[in-house]
Enzyme design. Structure first.
Site, PDB file in Angstrom:
ATOM      1  N   HIS A  27      -2.878  36.630  97.278  1.00 19.80           N
ATOM      2  CA  HIS A  27      -2.044  36.018  97.535  1.00 19.80           C
ATOM      3  C   HIS A  27      -1.934  36.575  98.916  1.00 19.80           C
ATOM      4  O   HIS A  27      -1.655  34.592  99.290  1.00 19.80           O
ATOM      5  CB  HIS A  27      -0.423  36.277  97.229  1.00 19.80           C
ATOM      6  CG  HIS A  27      -0.100  35.746  95.692  1.00 19.80           C
ATOM      7  ND1 HIS A  27       0.829  36.326  94.613  1.00 19.80           N
ATOM      8  CD2 HIS A  27      -1.121  35.378  94.331  1.00 19.80           C
ATOM      9  CE1 HIS A  27       0.411  36.107  93.274  1.00 19.80           C
ATOM     10  NE2 HIS A  27      -0.578  35.121  93.241  1.00 19.80           N
TER      11      HIS A  27
ATOM     12  N   SER B  78      -3.170  30.165  92.852  1.00 23.04           N
ATOM     13  CA  SER B  78      -1.702  31.456  94.199  1.00 23.04           C
ATOM     14  C   SER B  78      -2.286  31.244  95.475  1.00 23.04           C
ATOM     15  O   SER B  78      -1.605  30.972  96.363  1.00 23.04           O
ATOM     16  CB  SER B  78      -1.690  32.428  93.130  1.00 23.04           C
ATOM     17  OG  SER B  78      -1.086  31.974  92.180  1.00 23.04           O
TER      18      SER B  78
END
Length: 315
Positions: free
Chosen positions: A256, A210
């Site tokens: 993220h 991610s």
């Protein structure tokens, strides 16, 4: 002592005008202009504006033939024209599917070891590669900053990440070229891992691509702005994913955001680099970003080492 001209000037002409050379293509036209490439005298009708100065029609045609020949060679080798990042664009994306295959193979290995496609985190290979700050500090297992980016928690996790990688990676690889795309991908991955290591729970394991994928999201937004396209869709996708990262449990918001910020910064260097020494500028900025992330990791390592030293009474 100067010598007189070979014949008297005509009415309306001066001696200085008679001394000017004739155009290479129109000898009867006197001119004080020259081609910047071959230095032959040329009248205004035989000159074309170039990036620097003016070139004669022969040099312009020669340059066009050279560019066409080079384009043919690039096409035969599977490349296209240069992009805004200064890369020779590949006609097809290769790095993106290769990254997907590597991630899937790693997931398959952990699923086989754990004998479960949904609880593959029990696999030995997974445990040895997951991002675990305390374990990294105690055992000096710094490879986890990289290997954790190829591990995924279950089938849904890898399916969502690989779909996002396929959608984002194909266009960015064409825009950046393969080498620059690899650089942006891995520096984004490192940015996500460094953010988790520096600011996250020291005793919690984190894994997934991610960080790199959010880096590609940030890179896509910068590319859209640079190409002066409508950024609404790119901004909407980023906002939705950030909201999901905040609202859903078990998702690493730090990873993220770290990847998103680093990916955007790396892309700024790629598409806003000066025309002169573009490659050197891009490499230099990426090196600075990497050095800053390394410094952040080393600072956190020192901090955790001091805390563990006190807790374990080993000081």
């Amino acid at each position: 002592m100067s010598q007189p001209p070979p014949y008297p000037p005509q009415p309306g002409q001066s001696y200085q005008q008679e001394a000017l050379p004739g155009c290479w293509w129109h000898p009867n036209r006197q001119t004080g202009l020259r081609c910047v490439r071959c230095d032959r005298p040329a009248c205004p009708d035989c000159l074309r504006e170039a990036s620097v100065g003016y070139q004669c029609i022969d040099c312009v045609q020669t340059g066009q033939r050279q560019q066409q020949a080079q384009a043919v060679q690039y096409r035969k080798a599977g490349y296209g024209a240069k992009t805004v990042a200064g890369a020779v664009a590949p006609r097809t994306a290769i790095v993106t599917p290769v990254l997907i295959v590597i991630n899937v193979l790693v997931y398959a290995l952990t699923a086989v070891q754990a004998q479960s496609p949904m609880s593959n985190e029990r696999a030995e290979f997974f445990q040895d590669g997951v991002l675990w700050p305390i374990g990294m500090v105690l055992r000096d297992e710094w490879w986890r900053l990289l290997t954790s980016g190829f591990l995924h928690y279950g089938l849904i996790h890898i399916a969502m990440n690989m779909l996002a990688l396929w959608v984002l990676g194909r266009d960015l690889e064409i825009l950046l070229g393969r080498a620059r795309f690899i650089a942006v991908y891995f520096v984004s991955m490192f940015g996500g891992s460094a953010a988790v290591f520096a600011f996250g729970d020291a005793n919690t394991g984190t894994a997934g691509a991610s960080g790199a994928i959010y880096g590609l999201m940030g890179a896509m937004l910068v590319a859209v702005l640079r190409l002066k396209l409508n950024p609404g869709a790119a901004i909407g996708i980023i906002v939705i994913n950030v909201v999901l990262s905040i609202s859903l449990p078990g998702i690493s918001l730090l990873g993220h955001l770290g990847g998103l910020v680093v990916g955007a910064l790396a892309m700024v260097a790629m598409v806003y680099a000066p025309a002169k020494n573009k490659g050197a500028f891009q490499a230099g900025v990426l090196a600075l970003i990497t050095a800053a992330l390394v410094g952040l990791v080393l600072y956190r390592d020192s901090e955790l080492s001091s805390q563990l030293c006190v807790l374990l009474g080993a000081c």
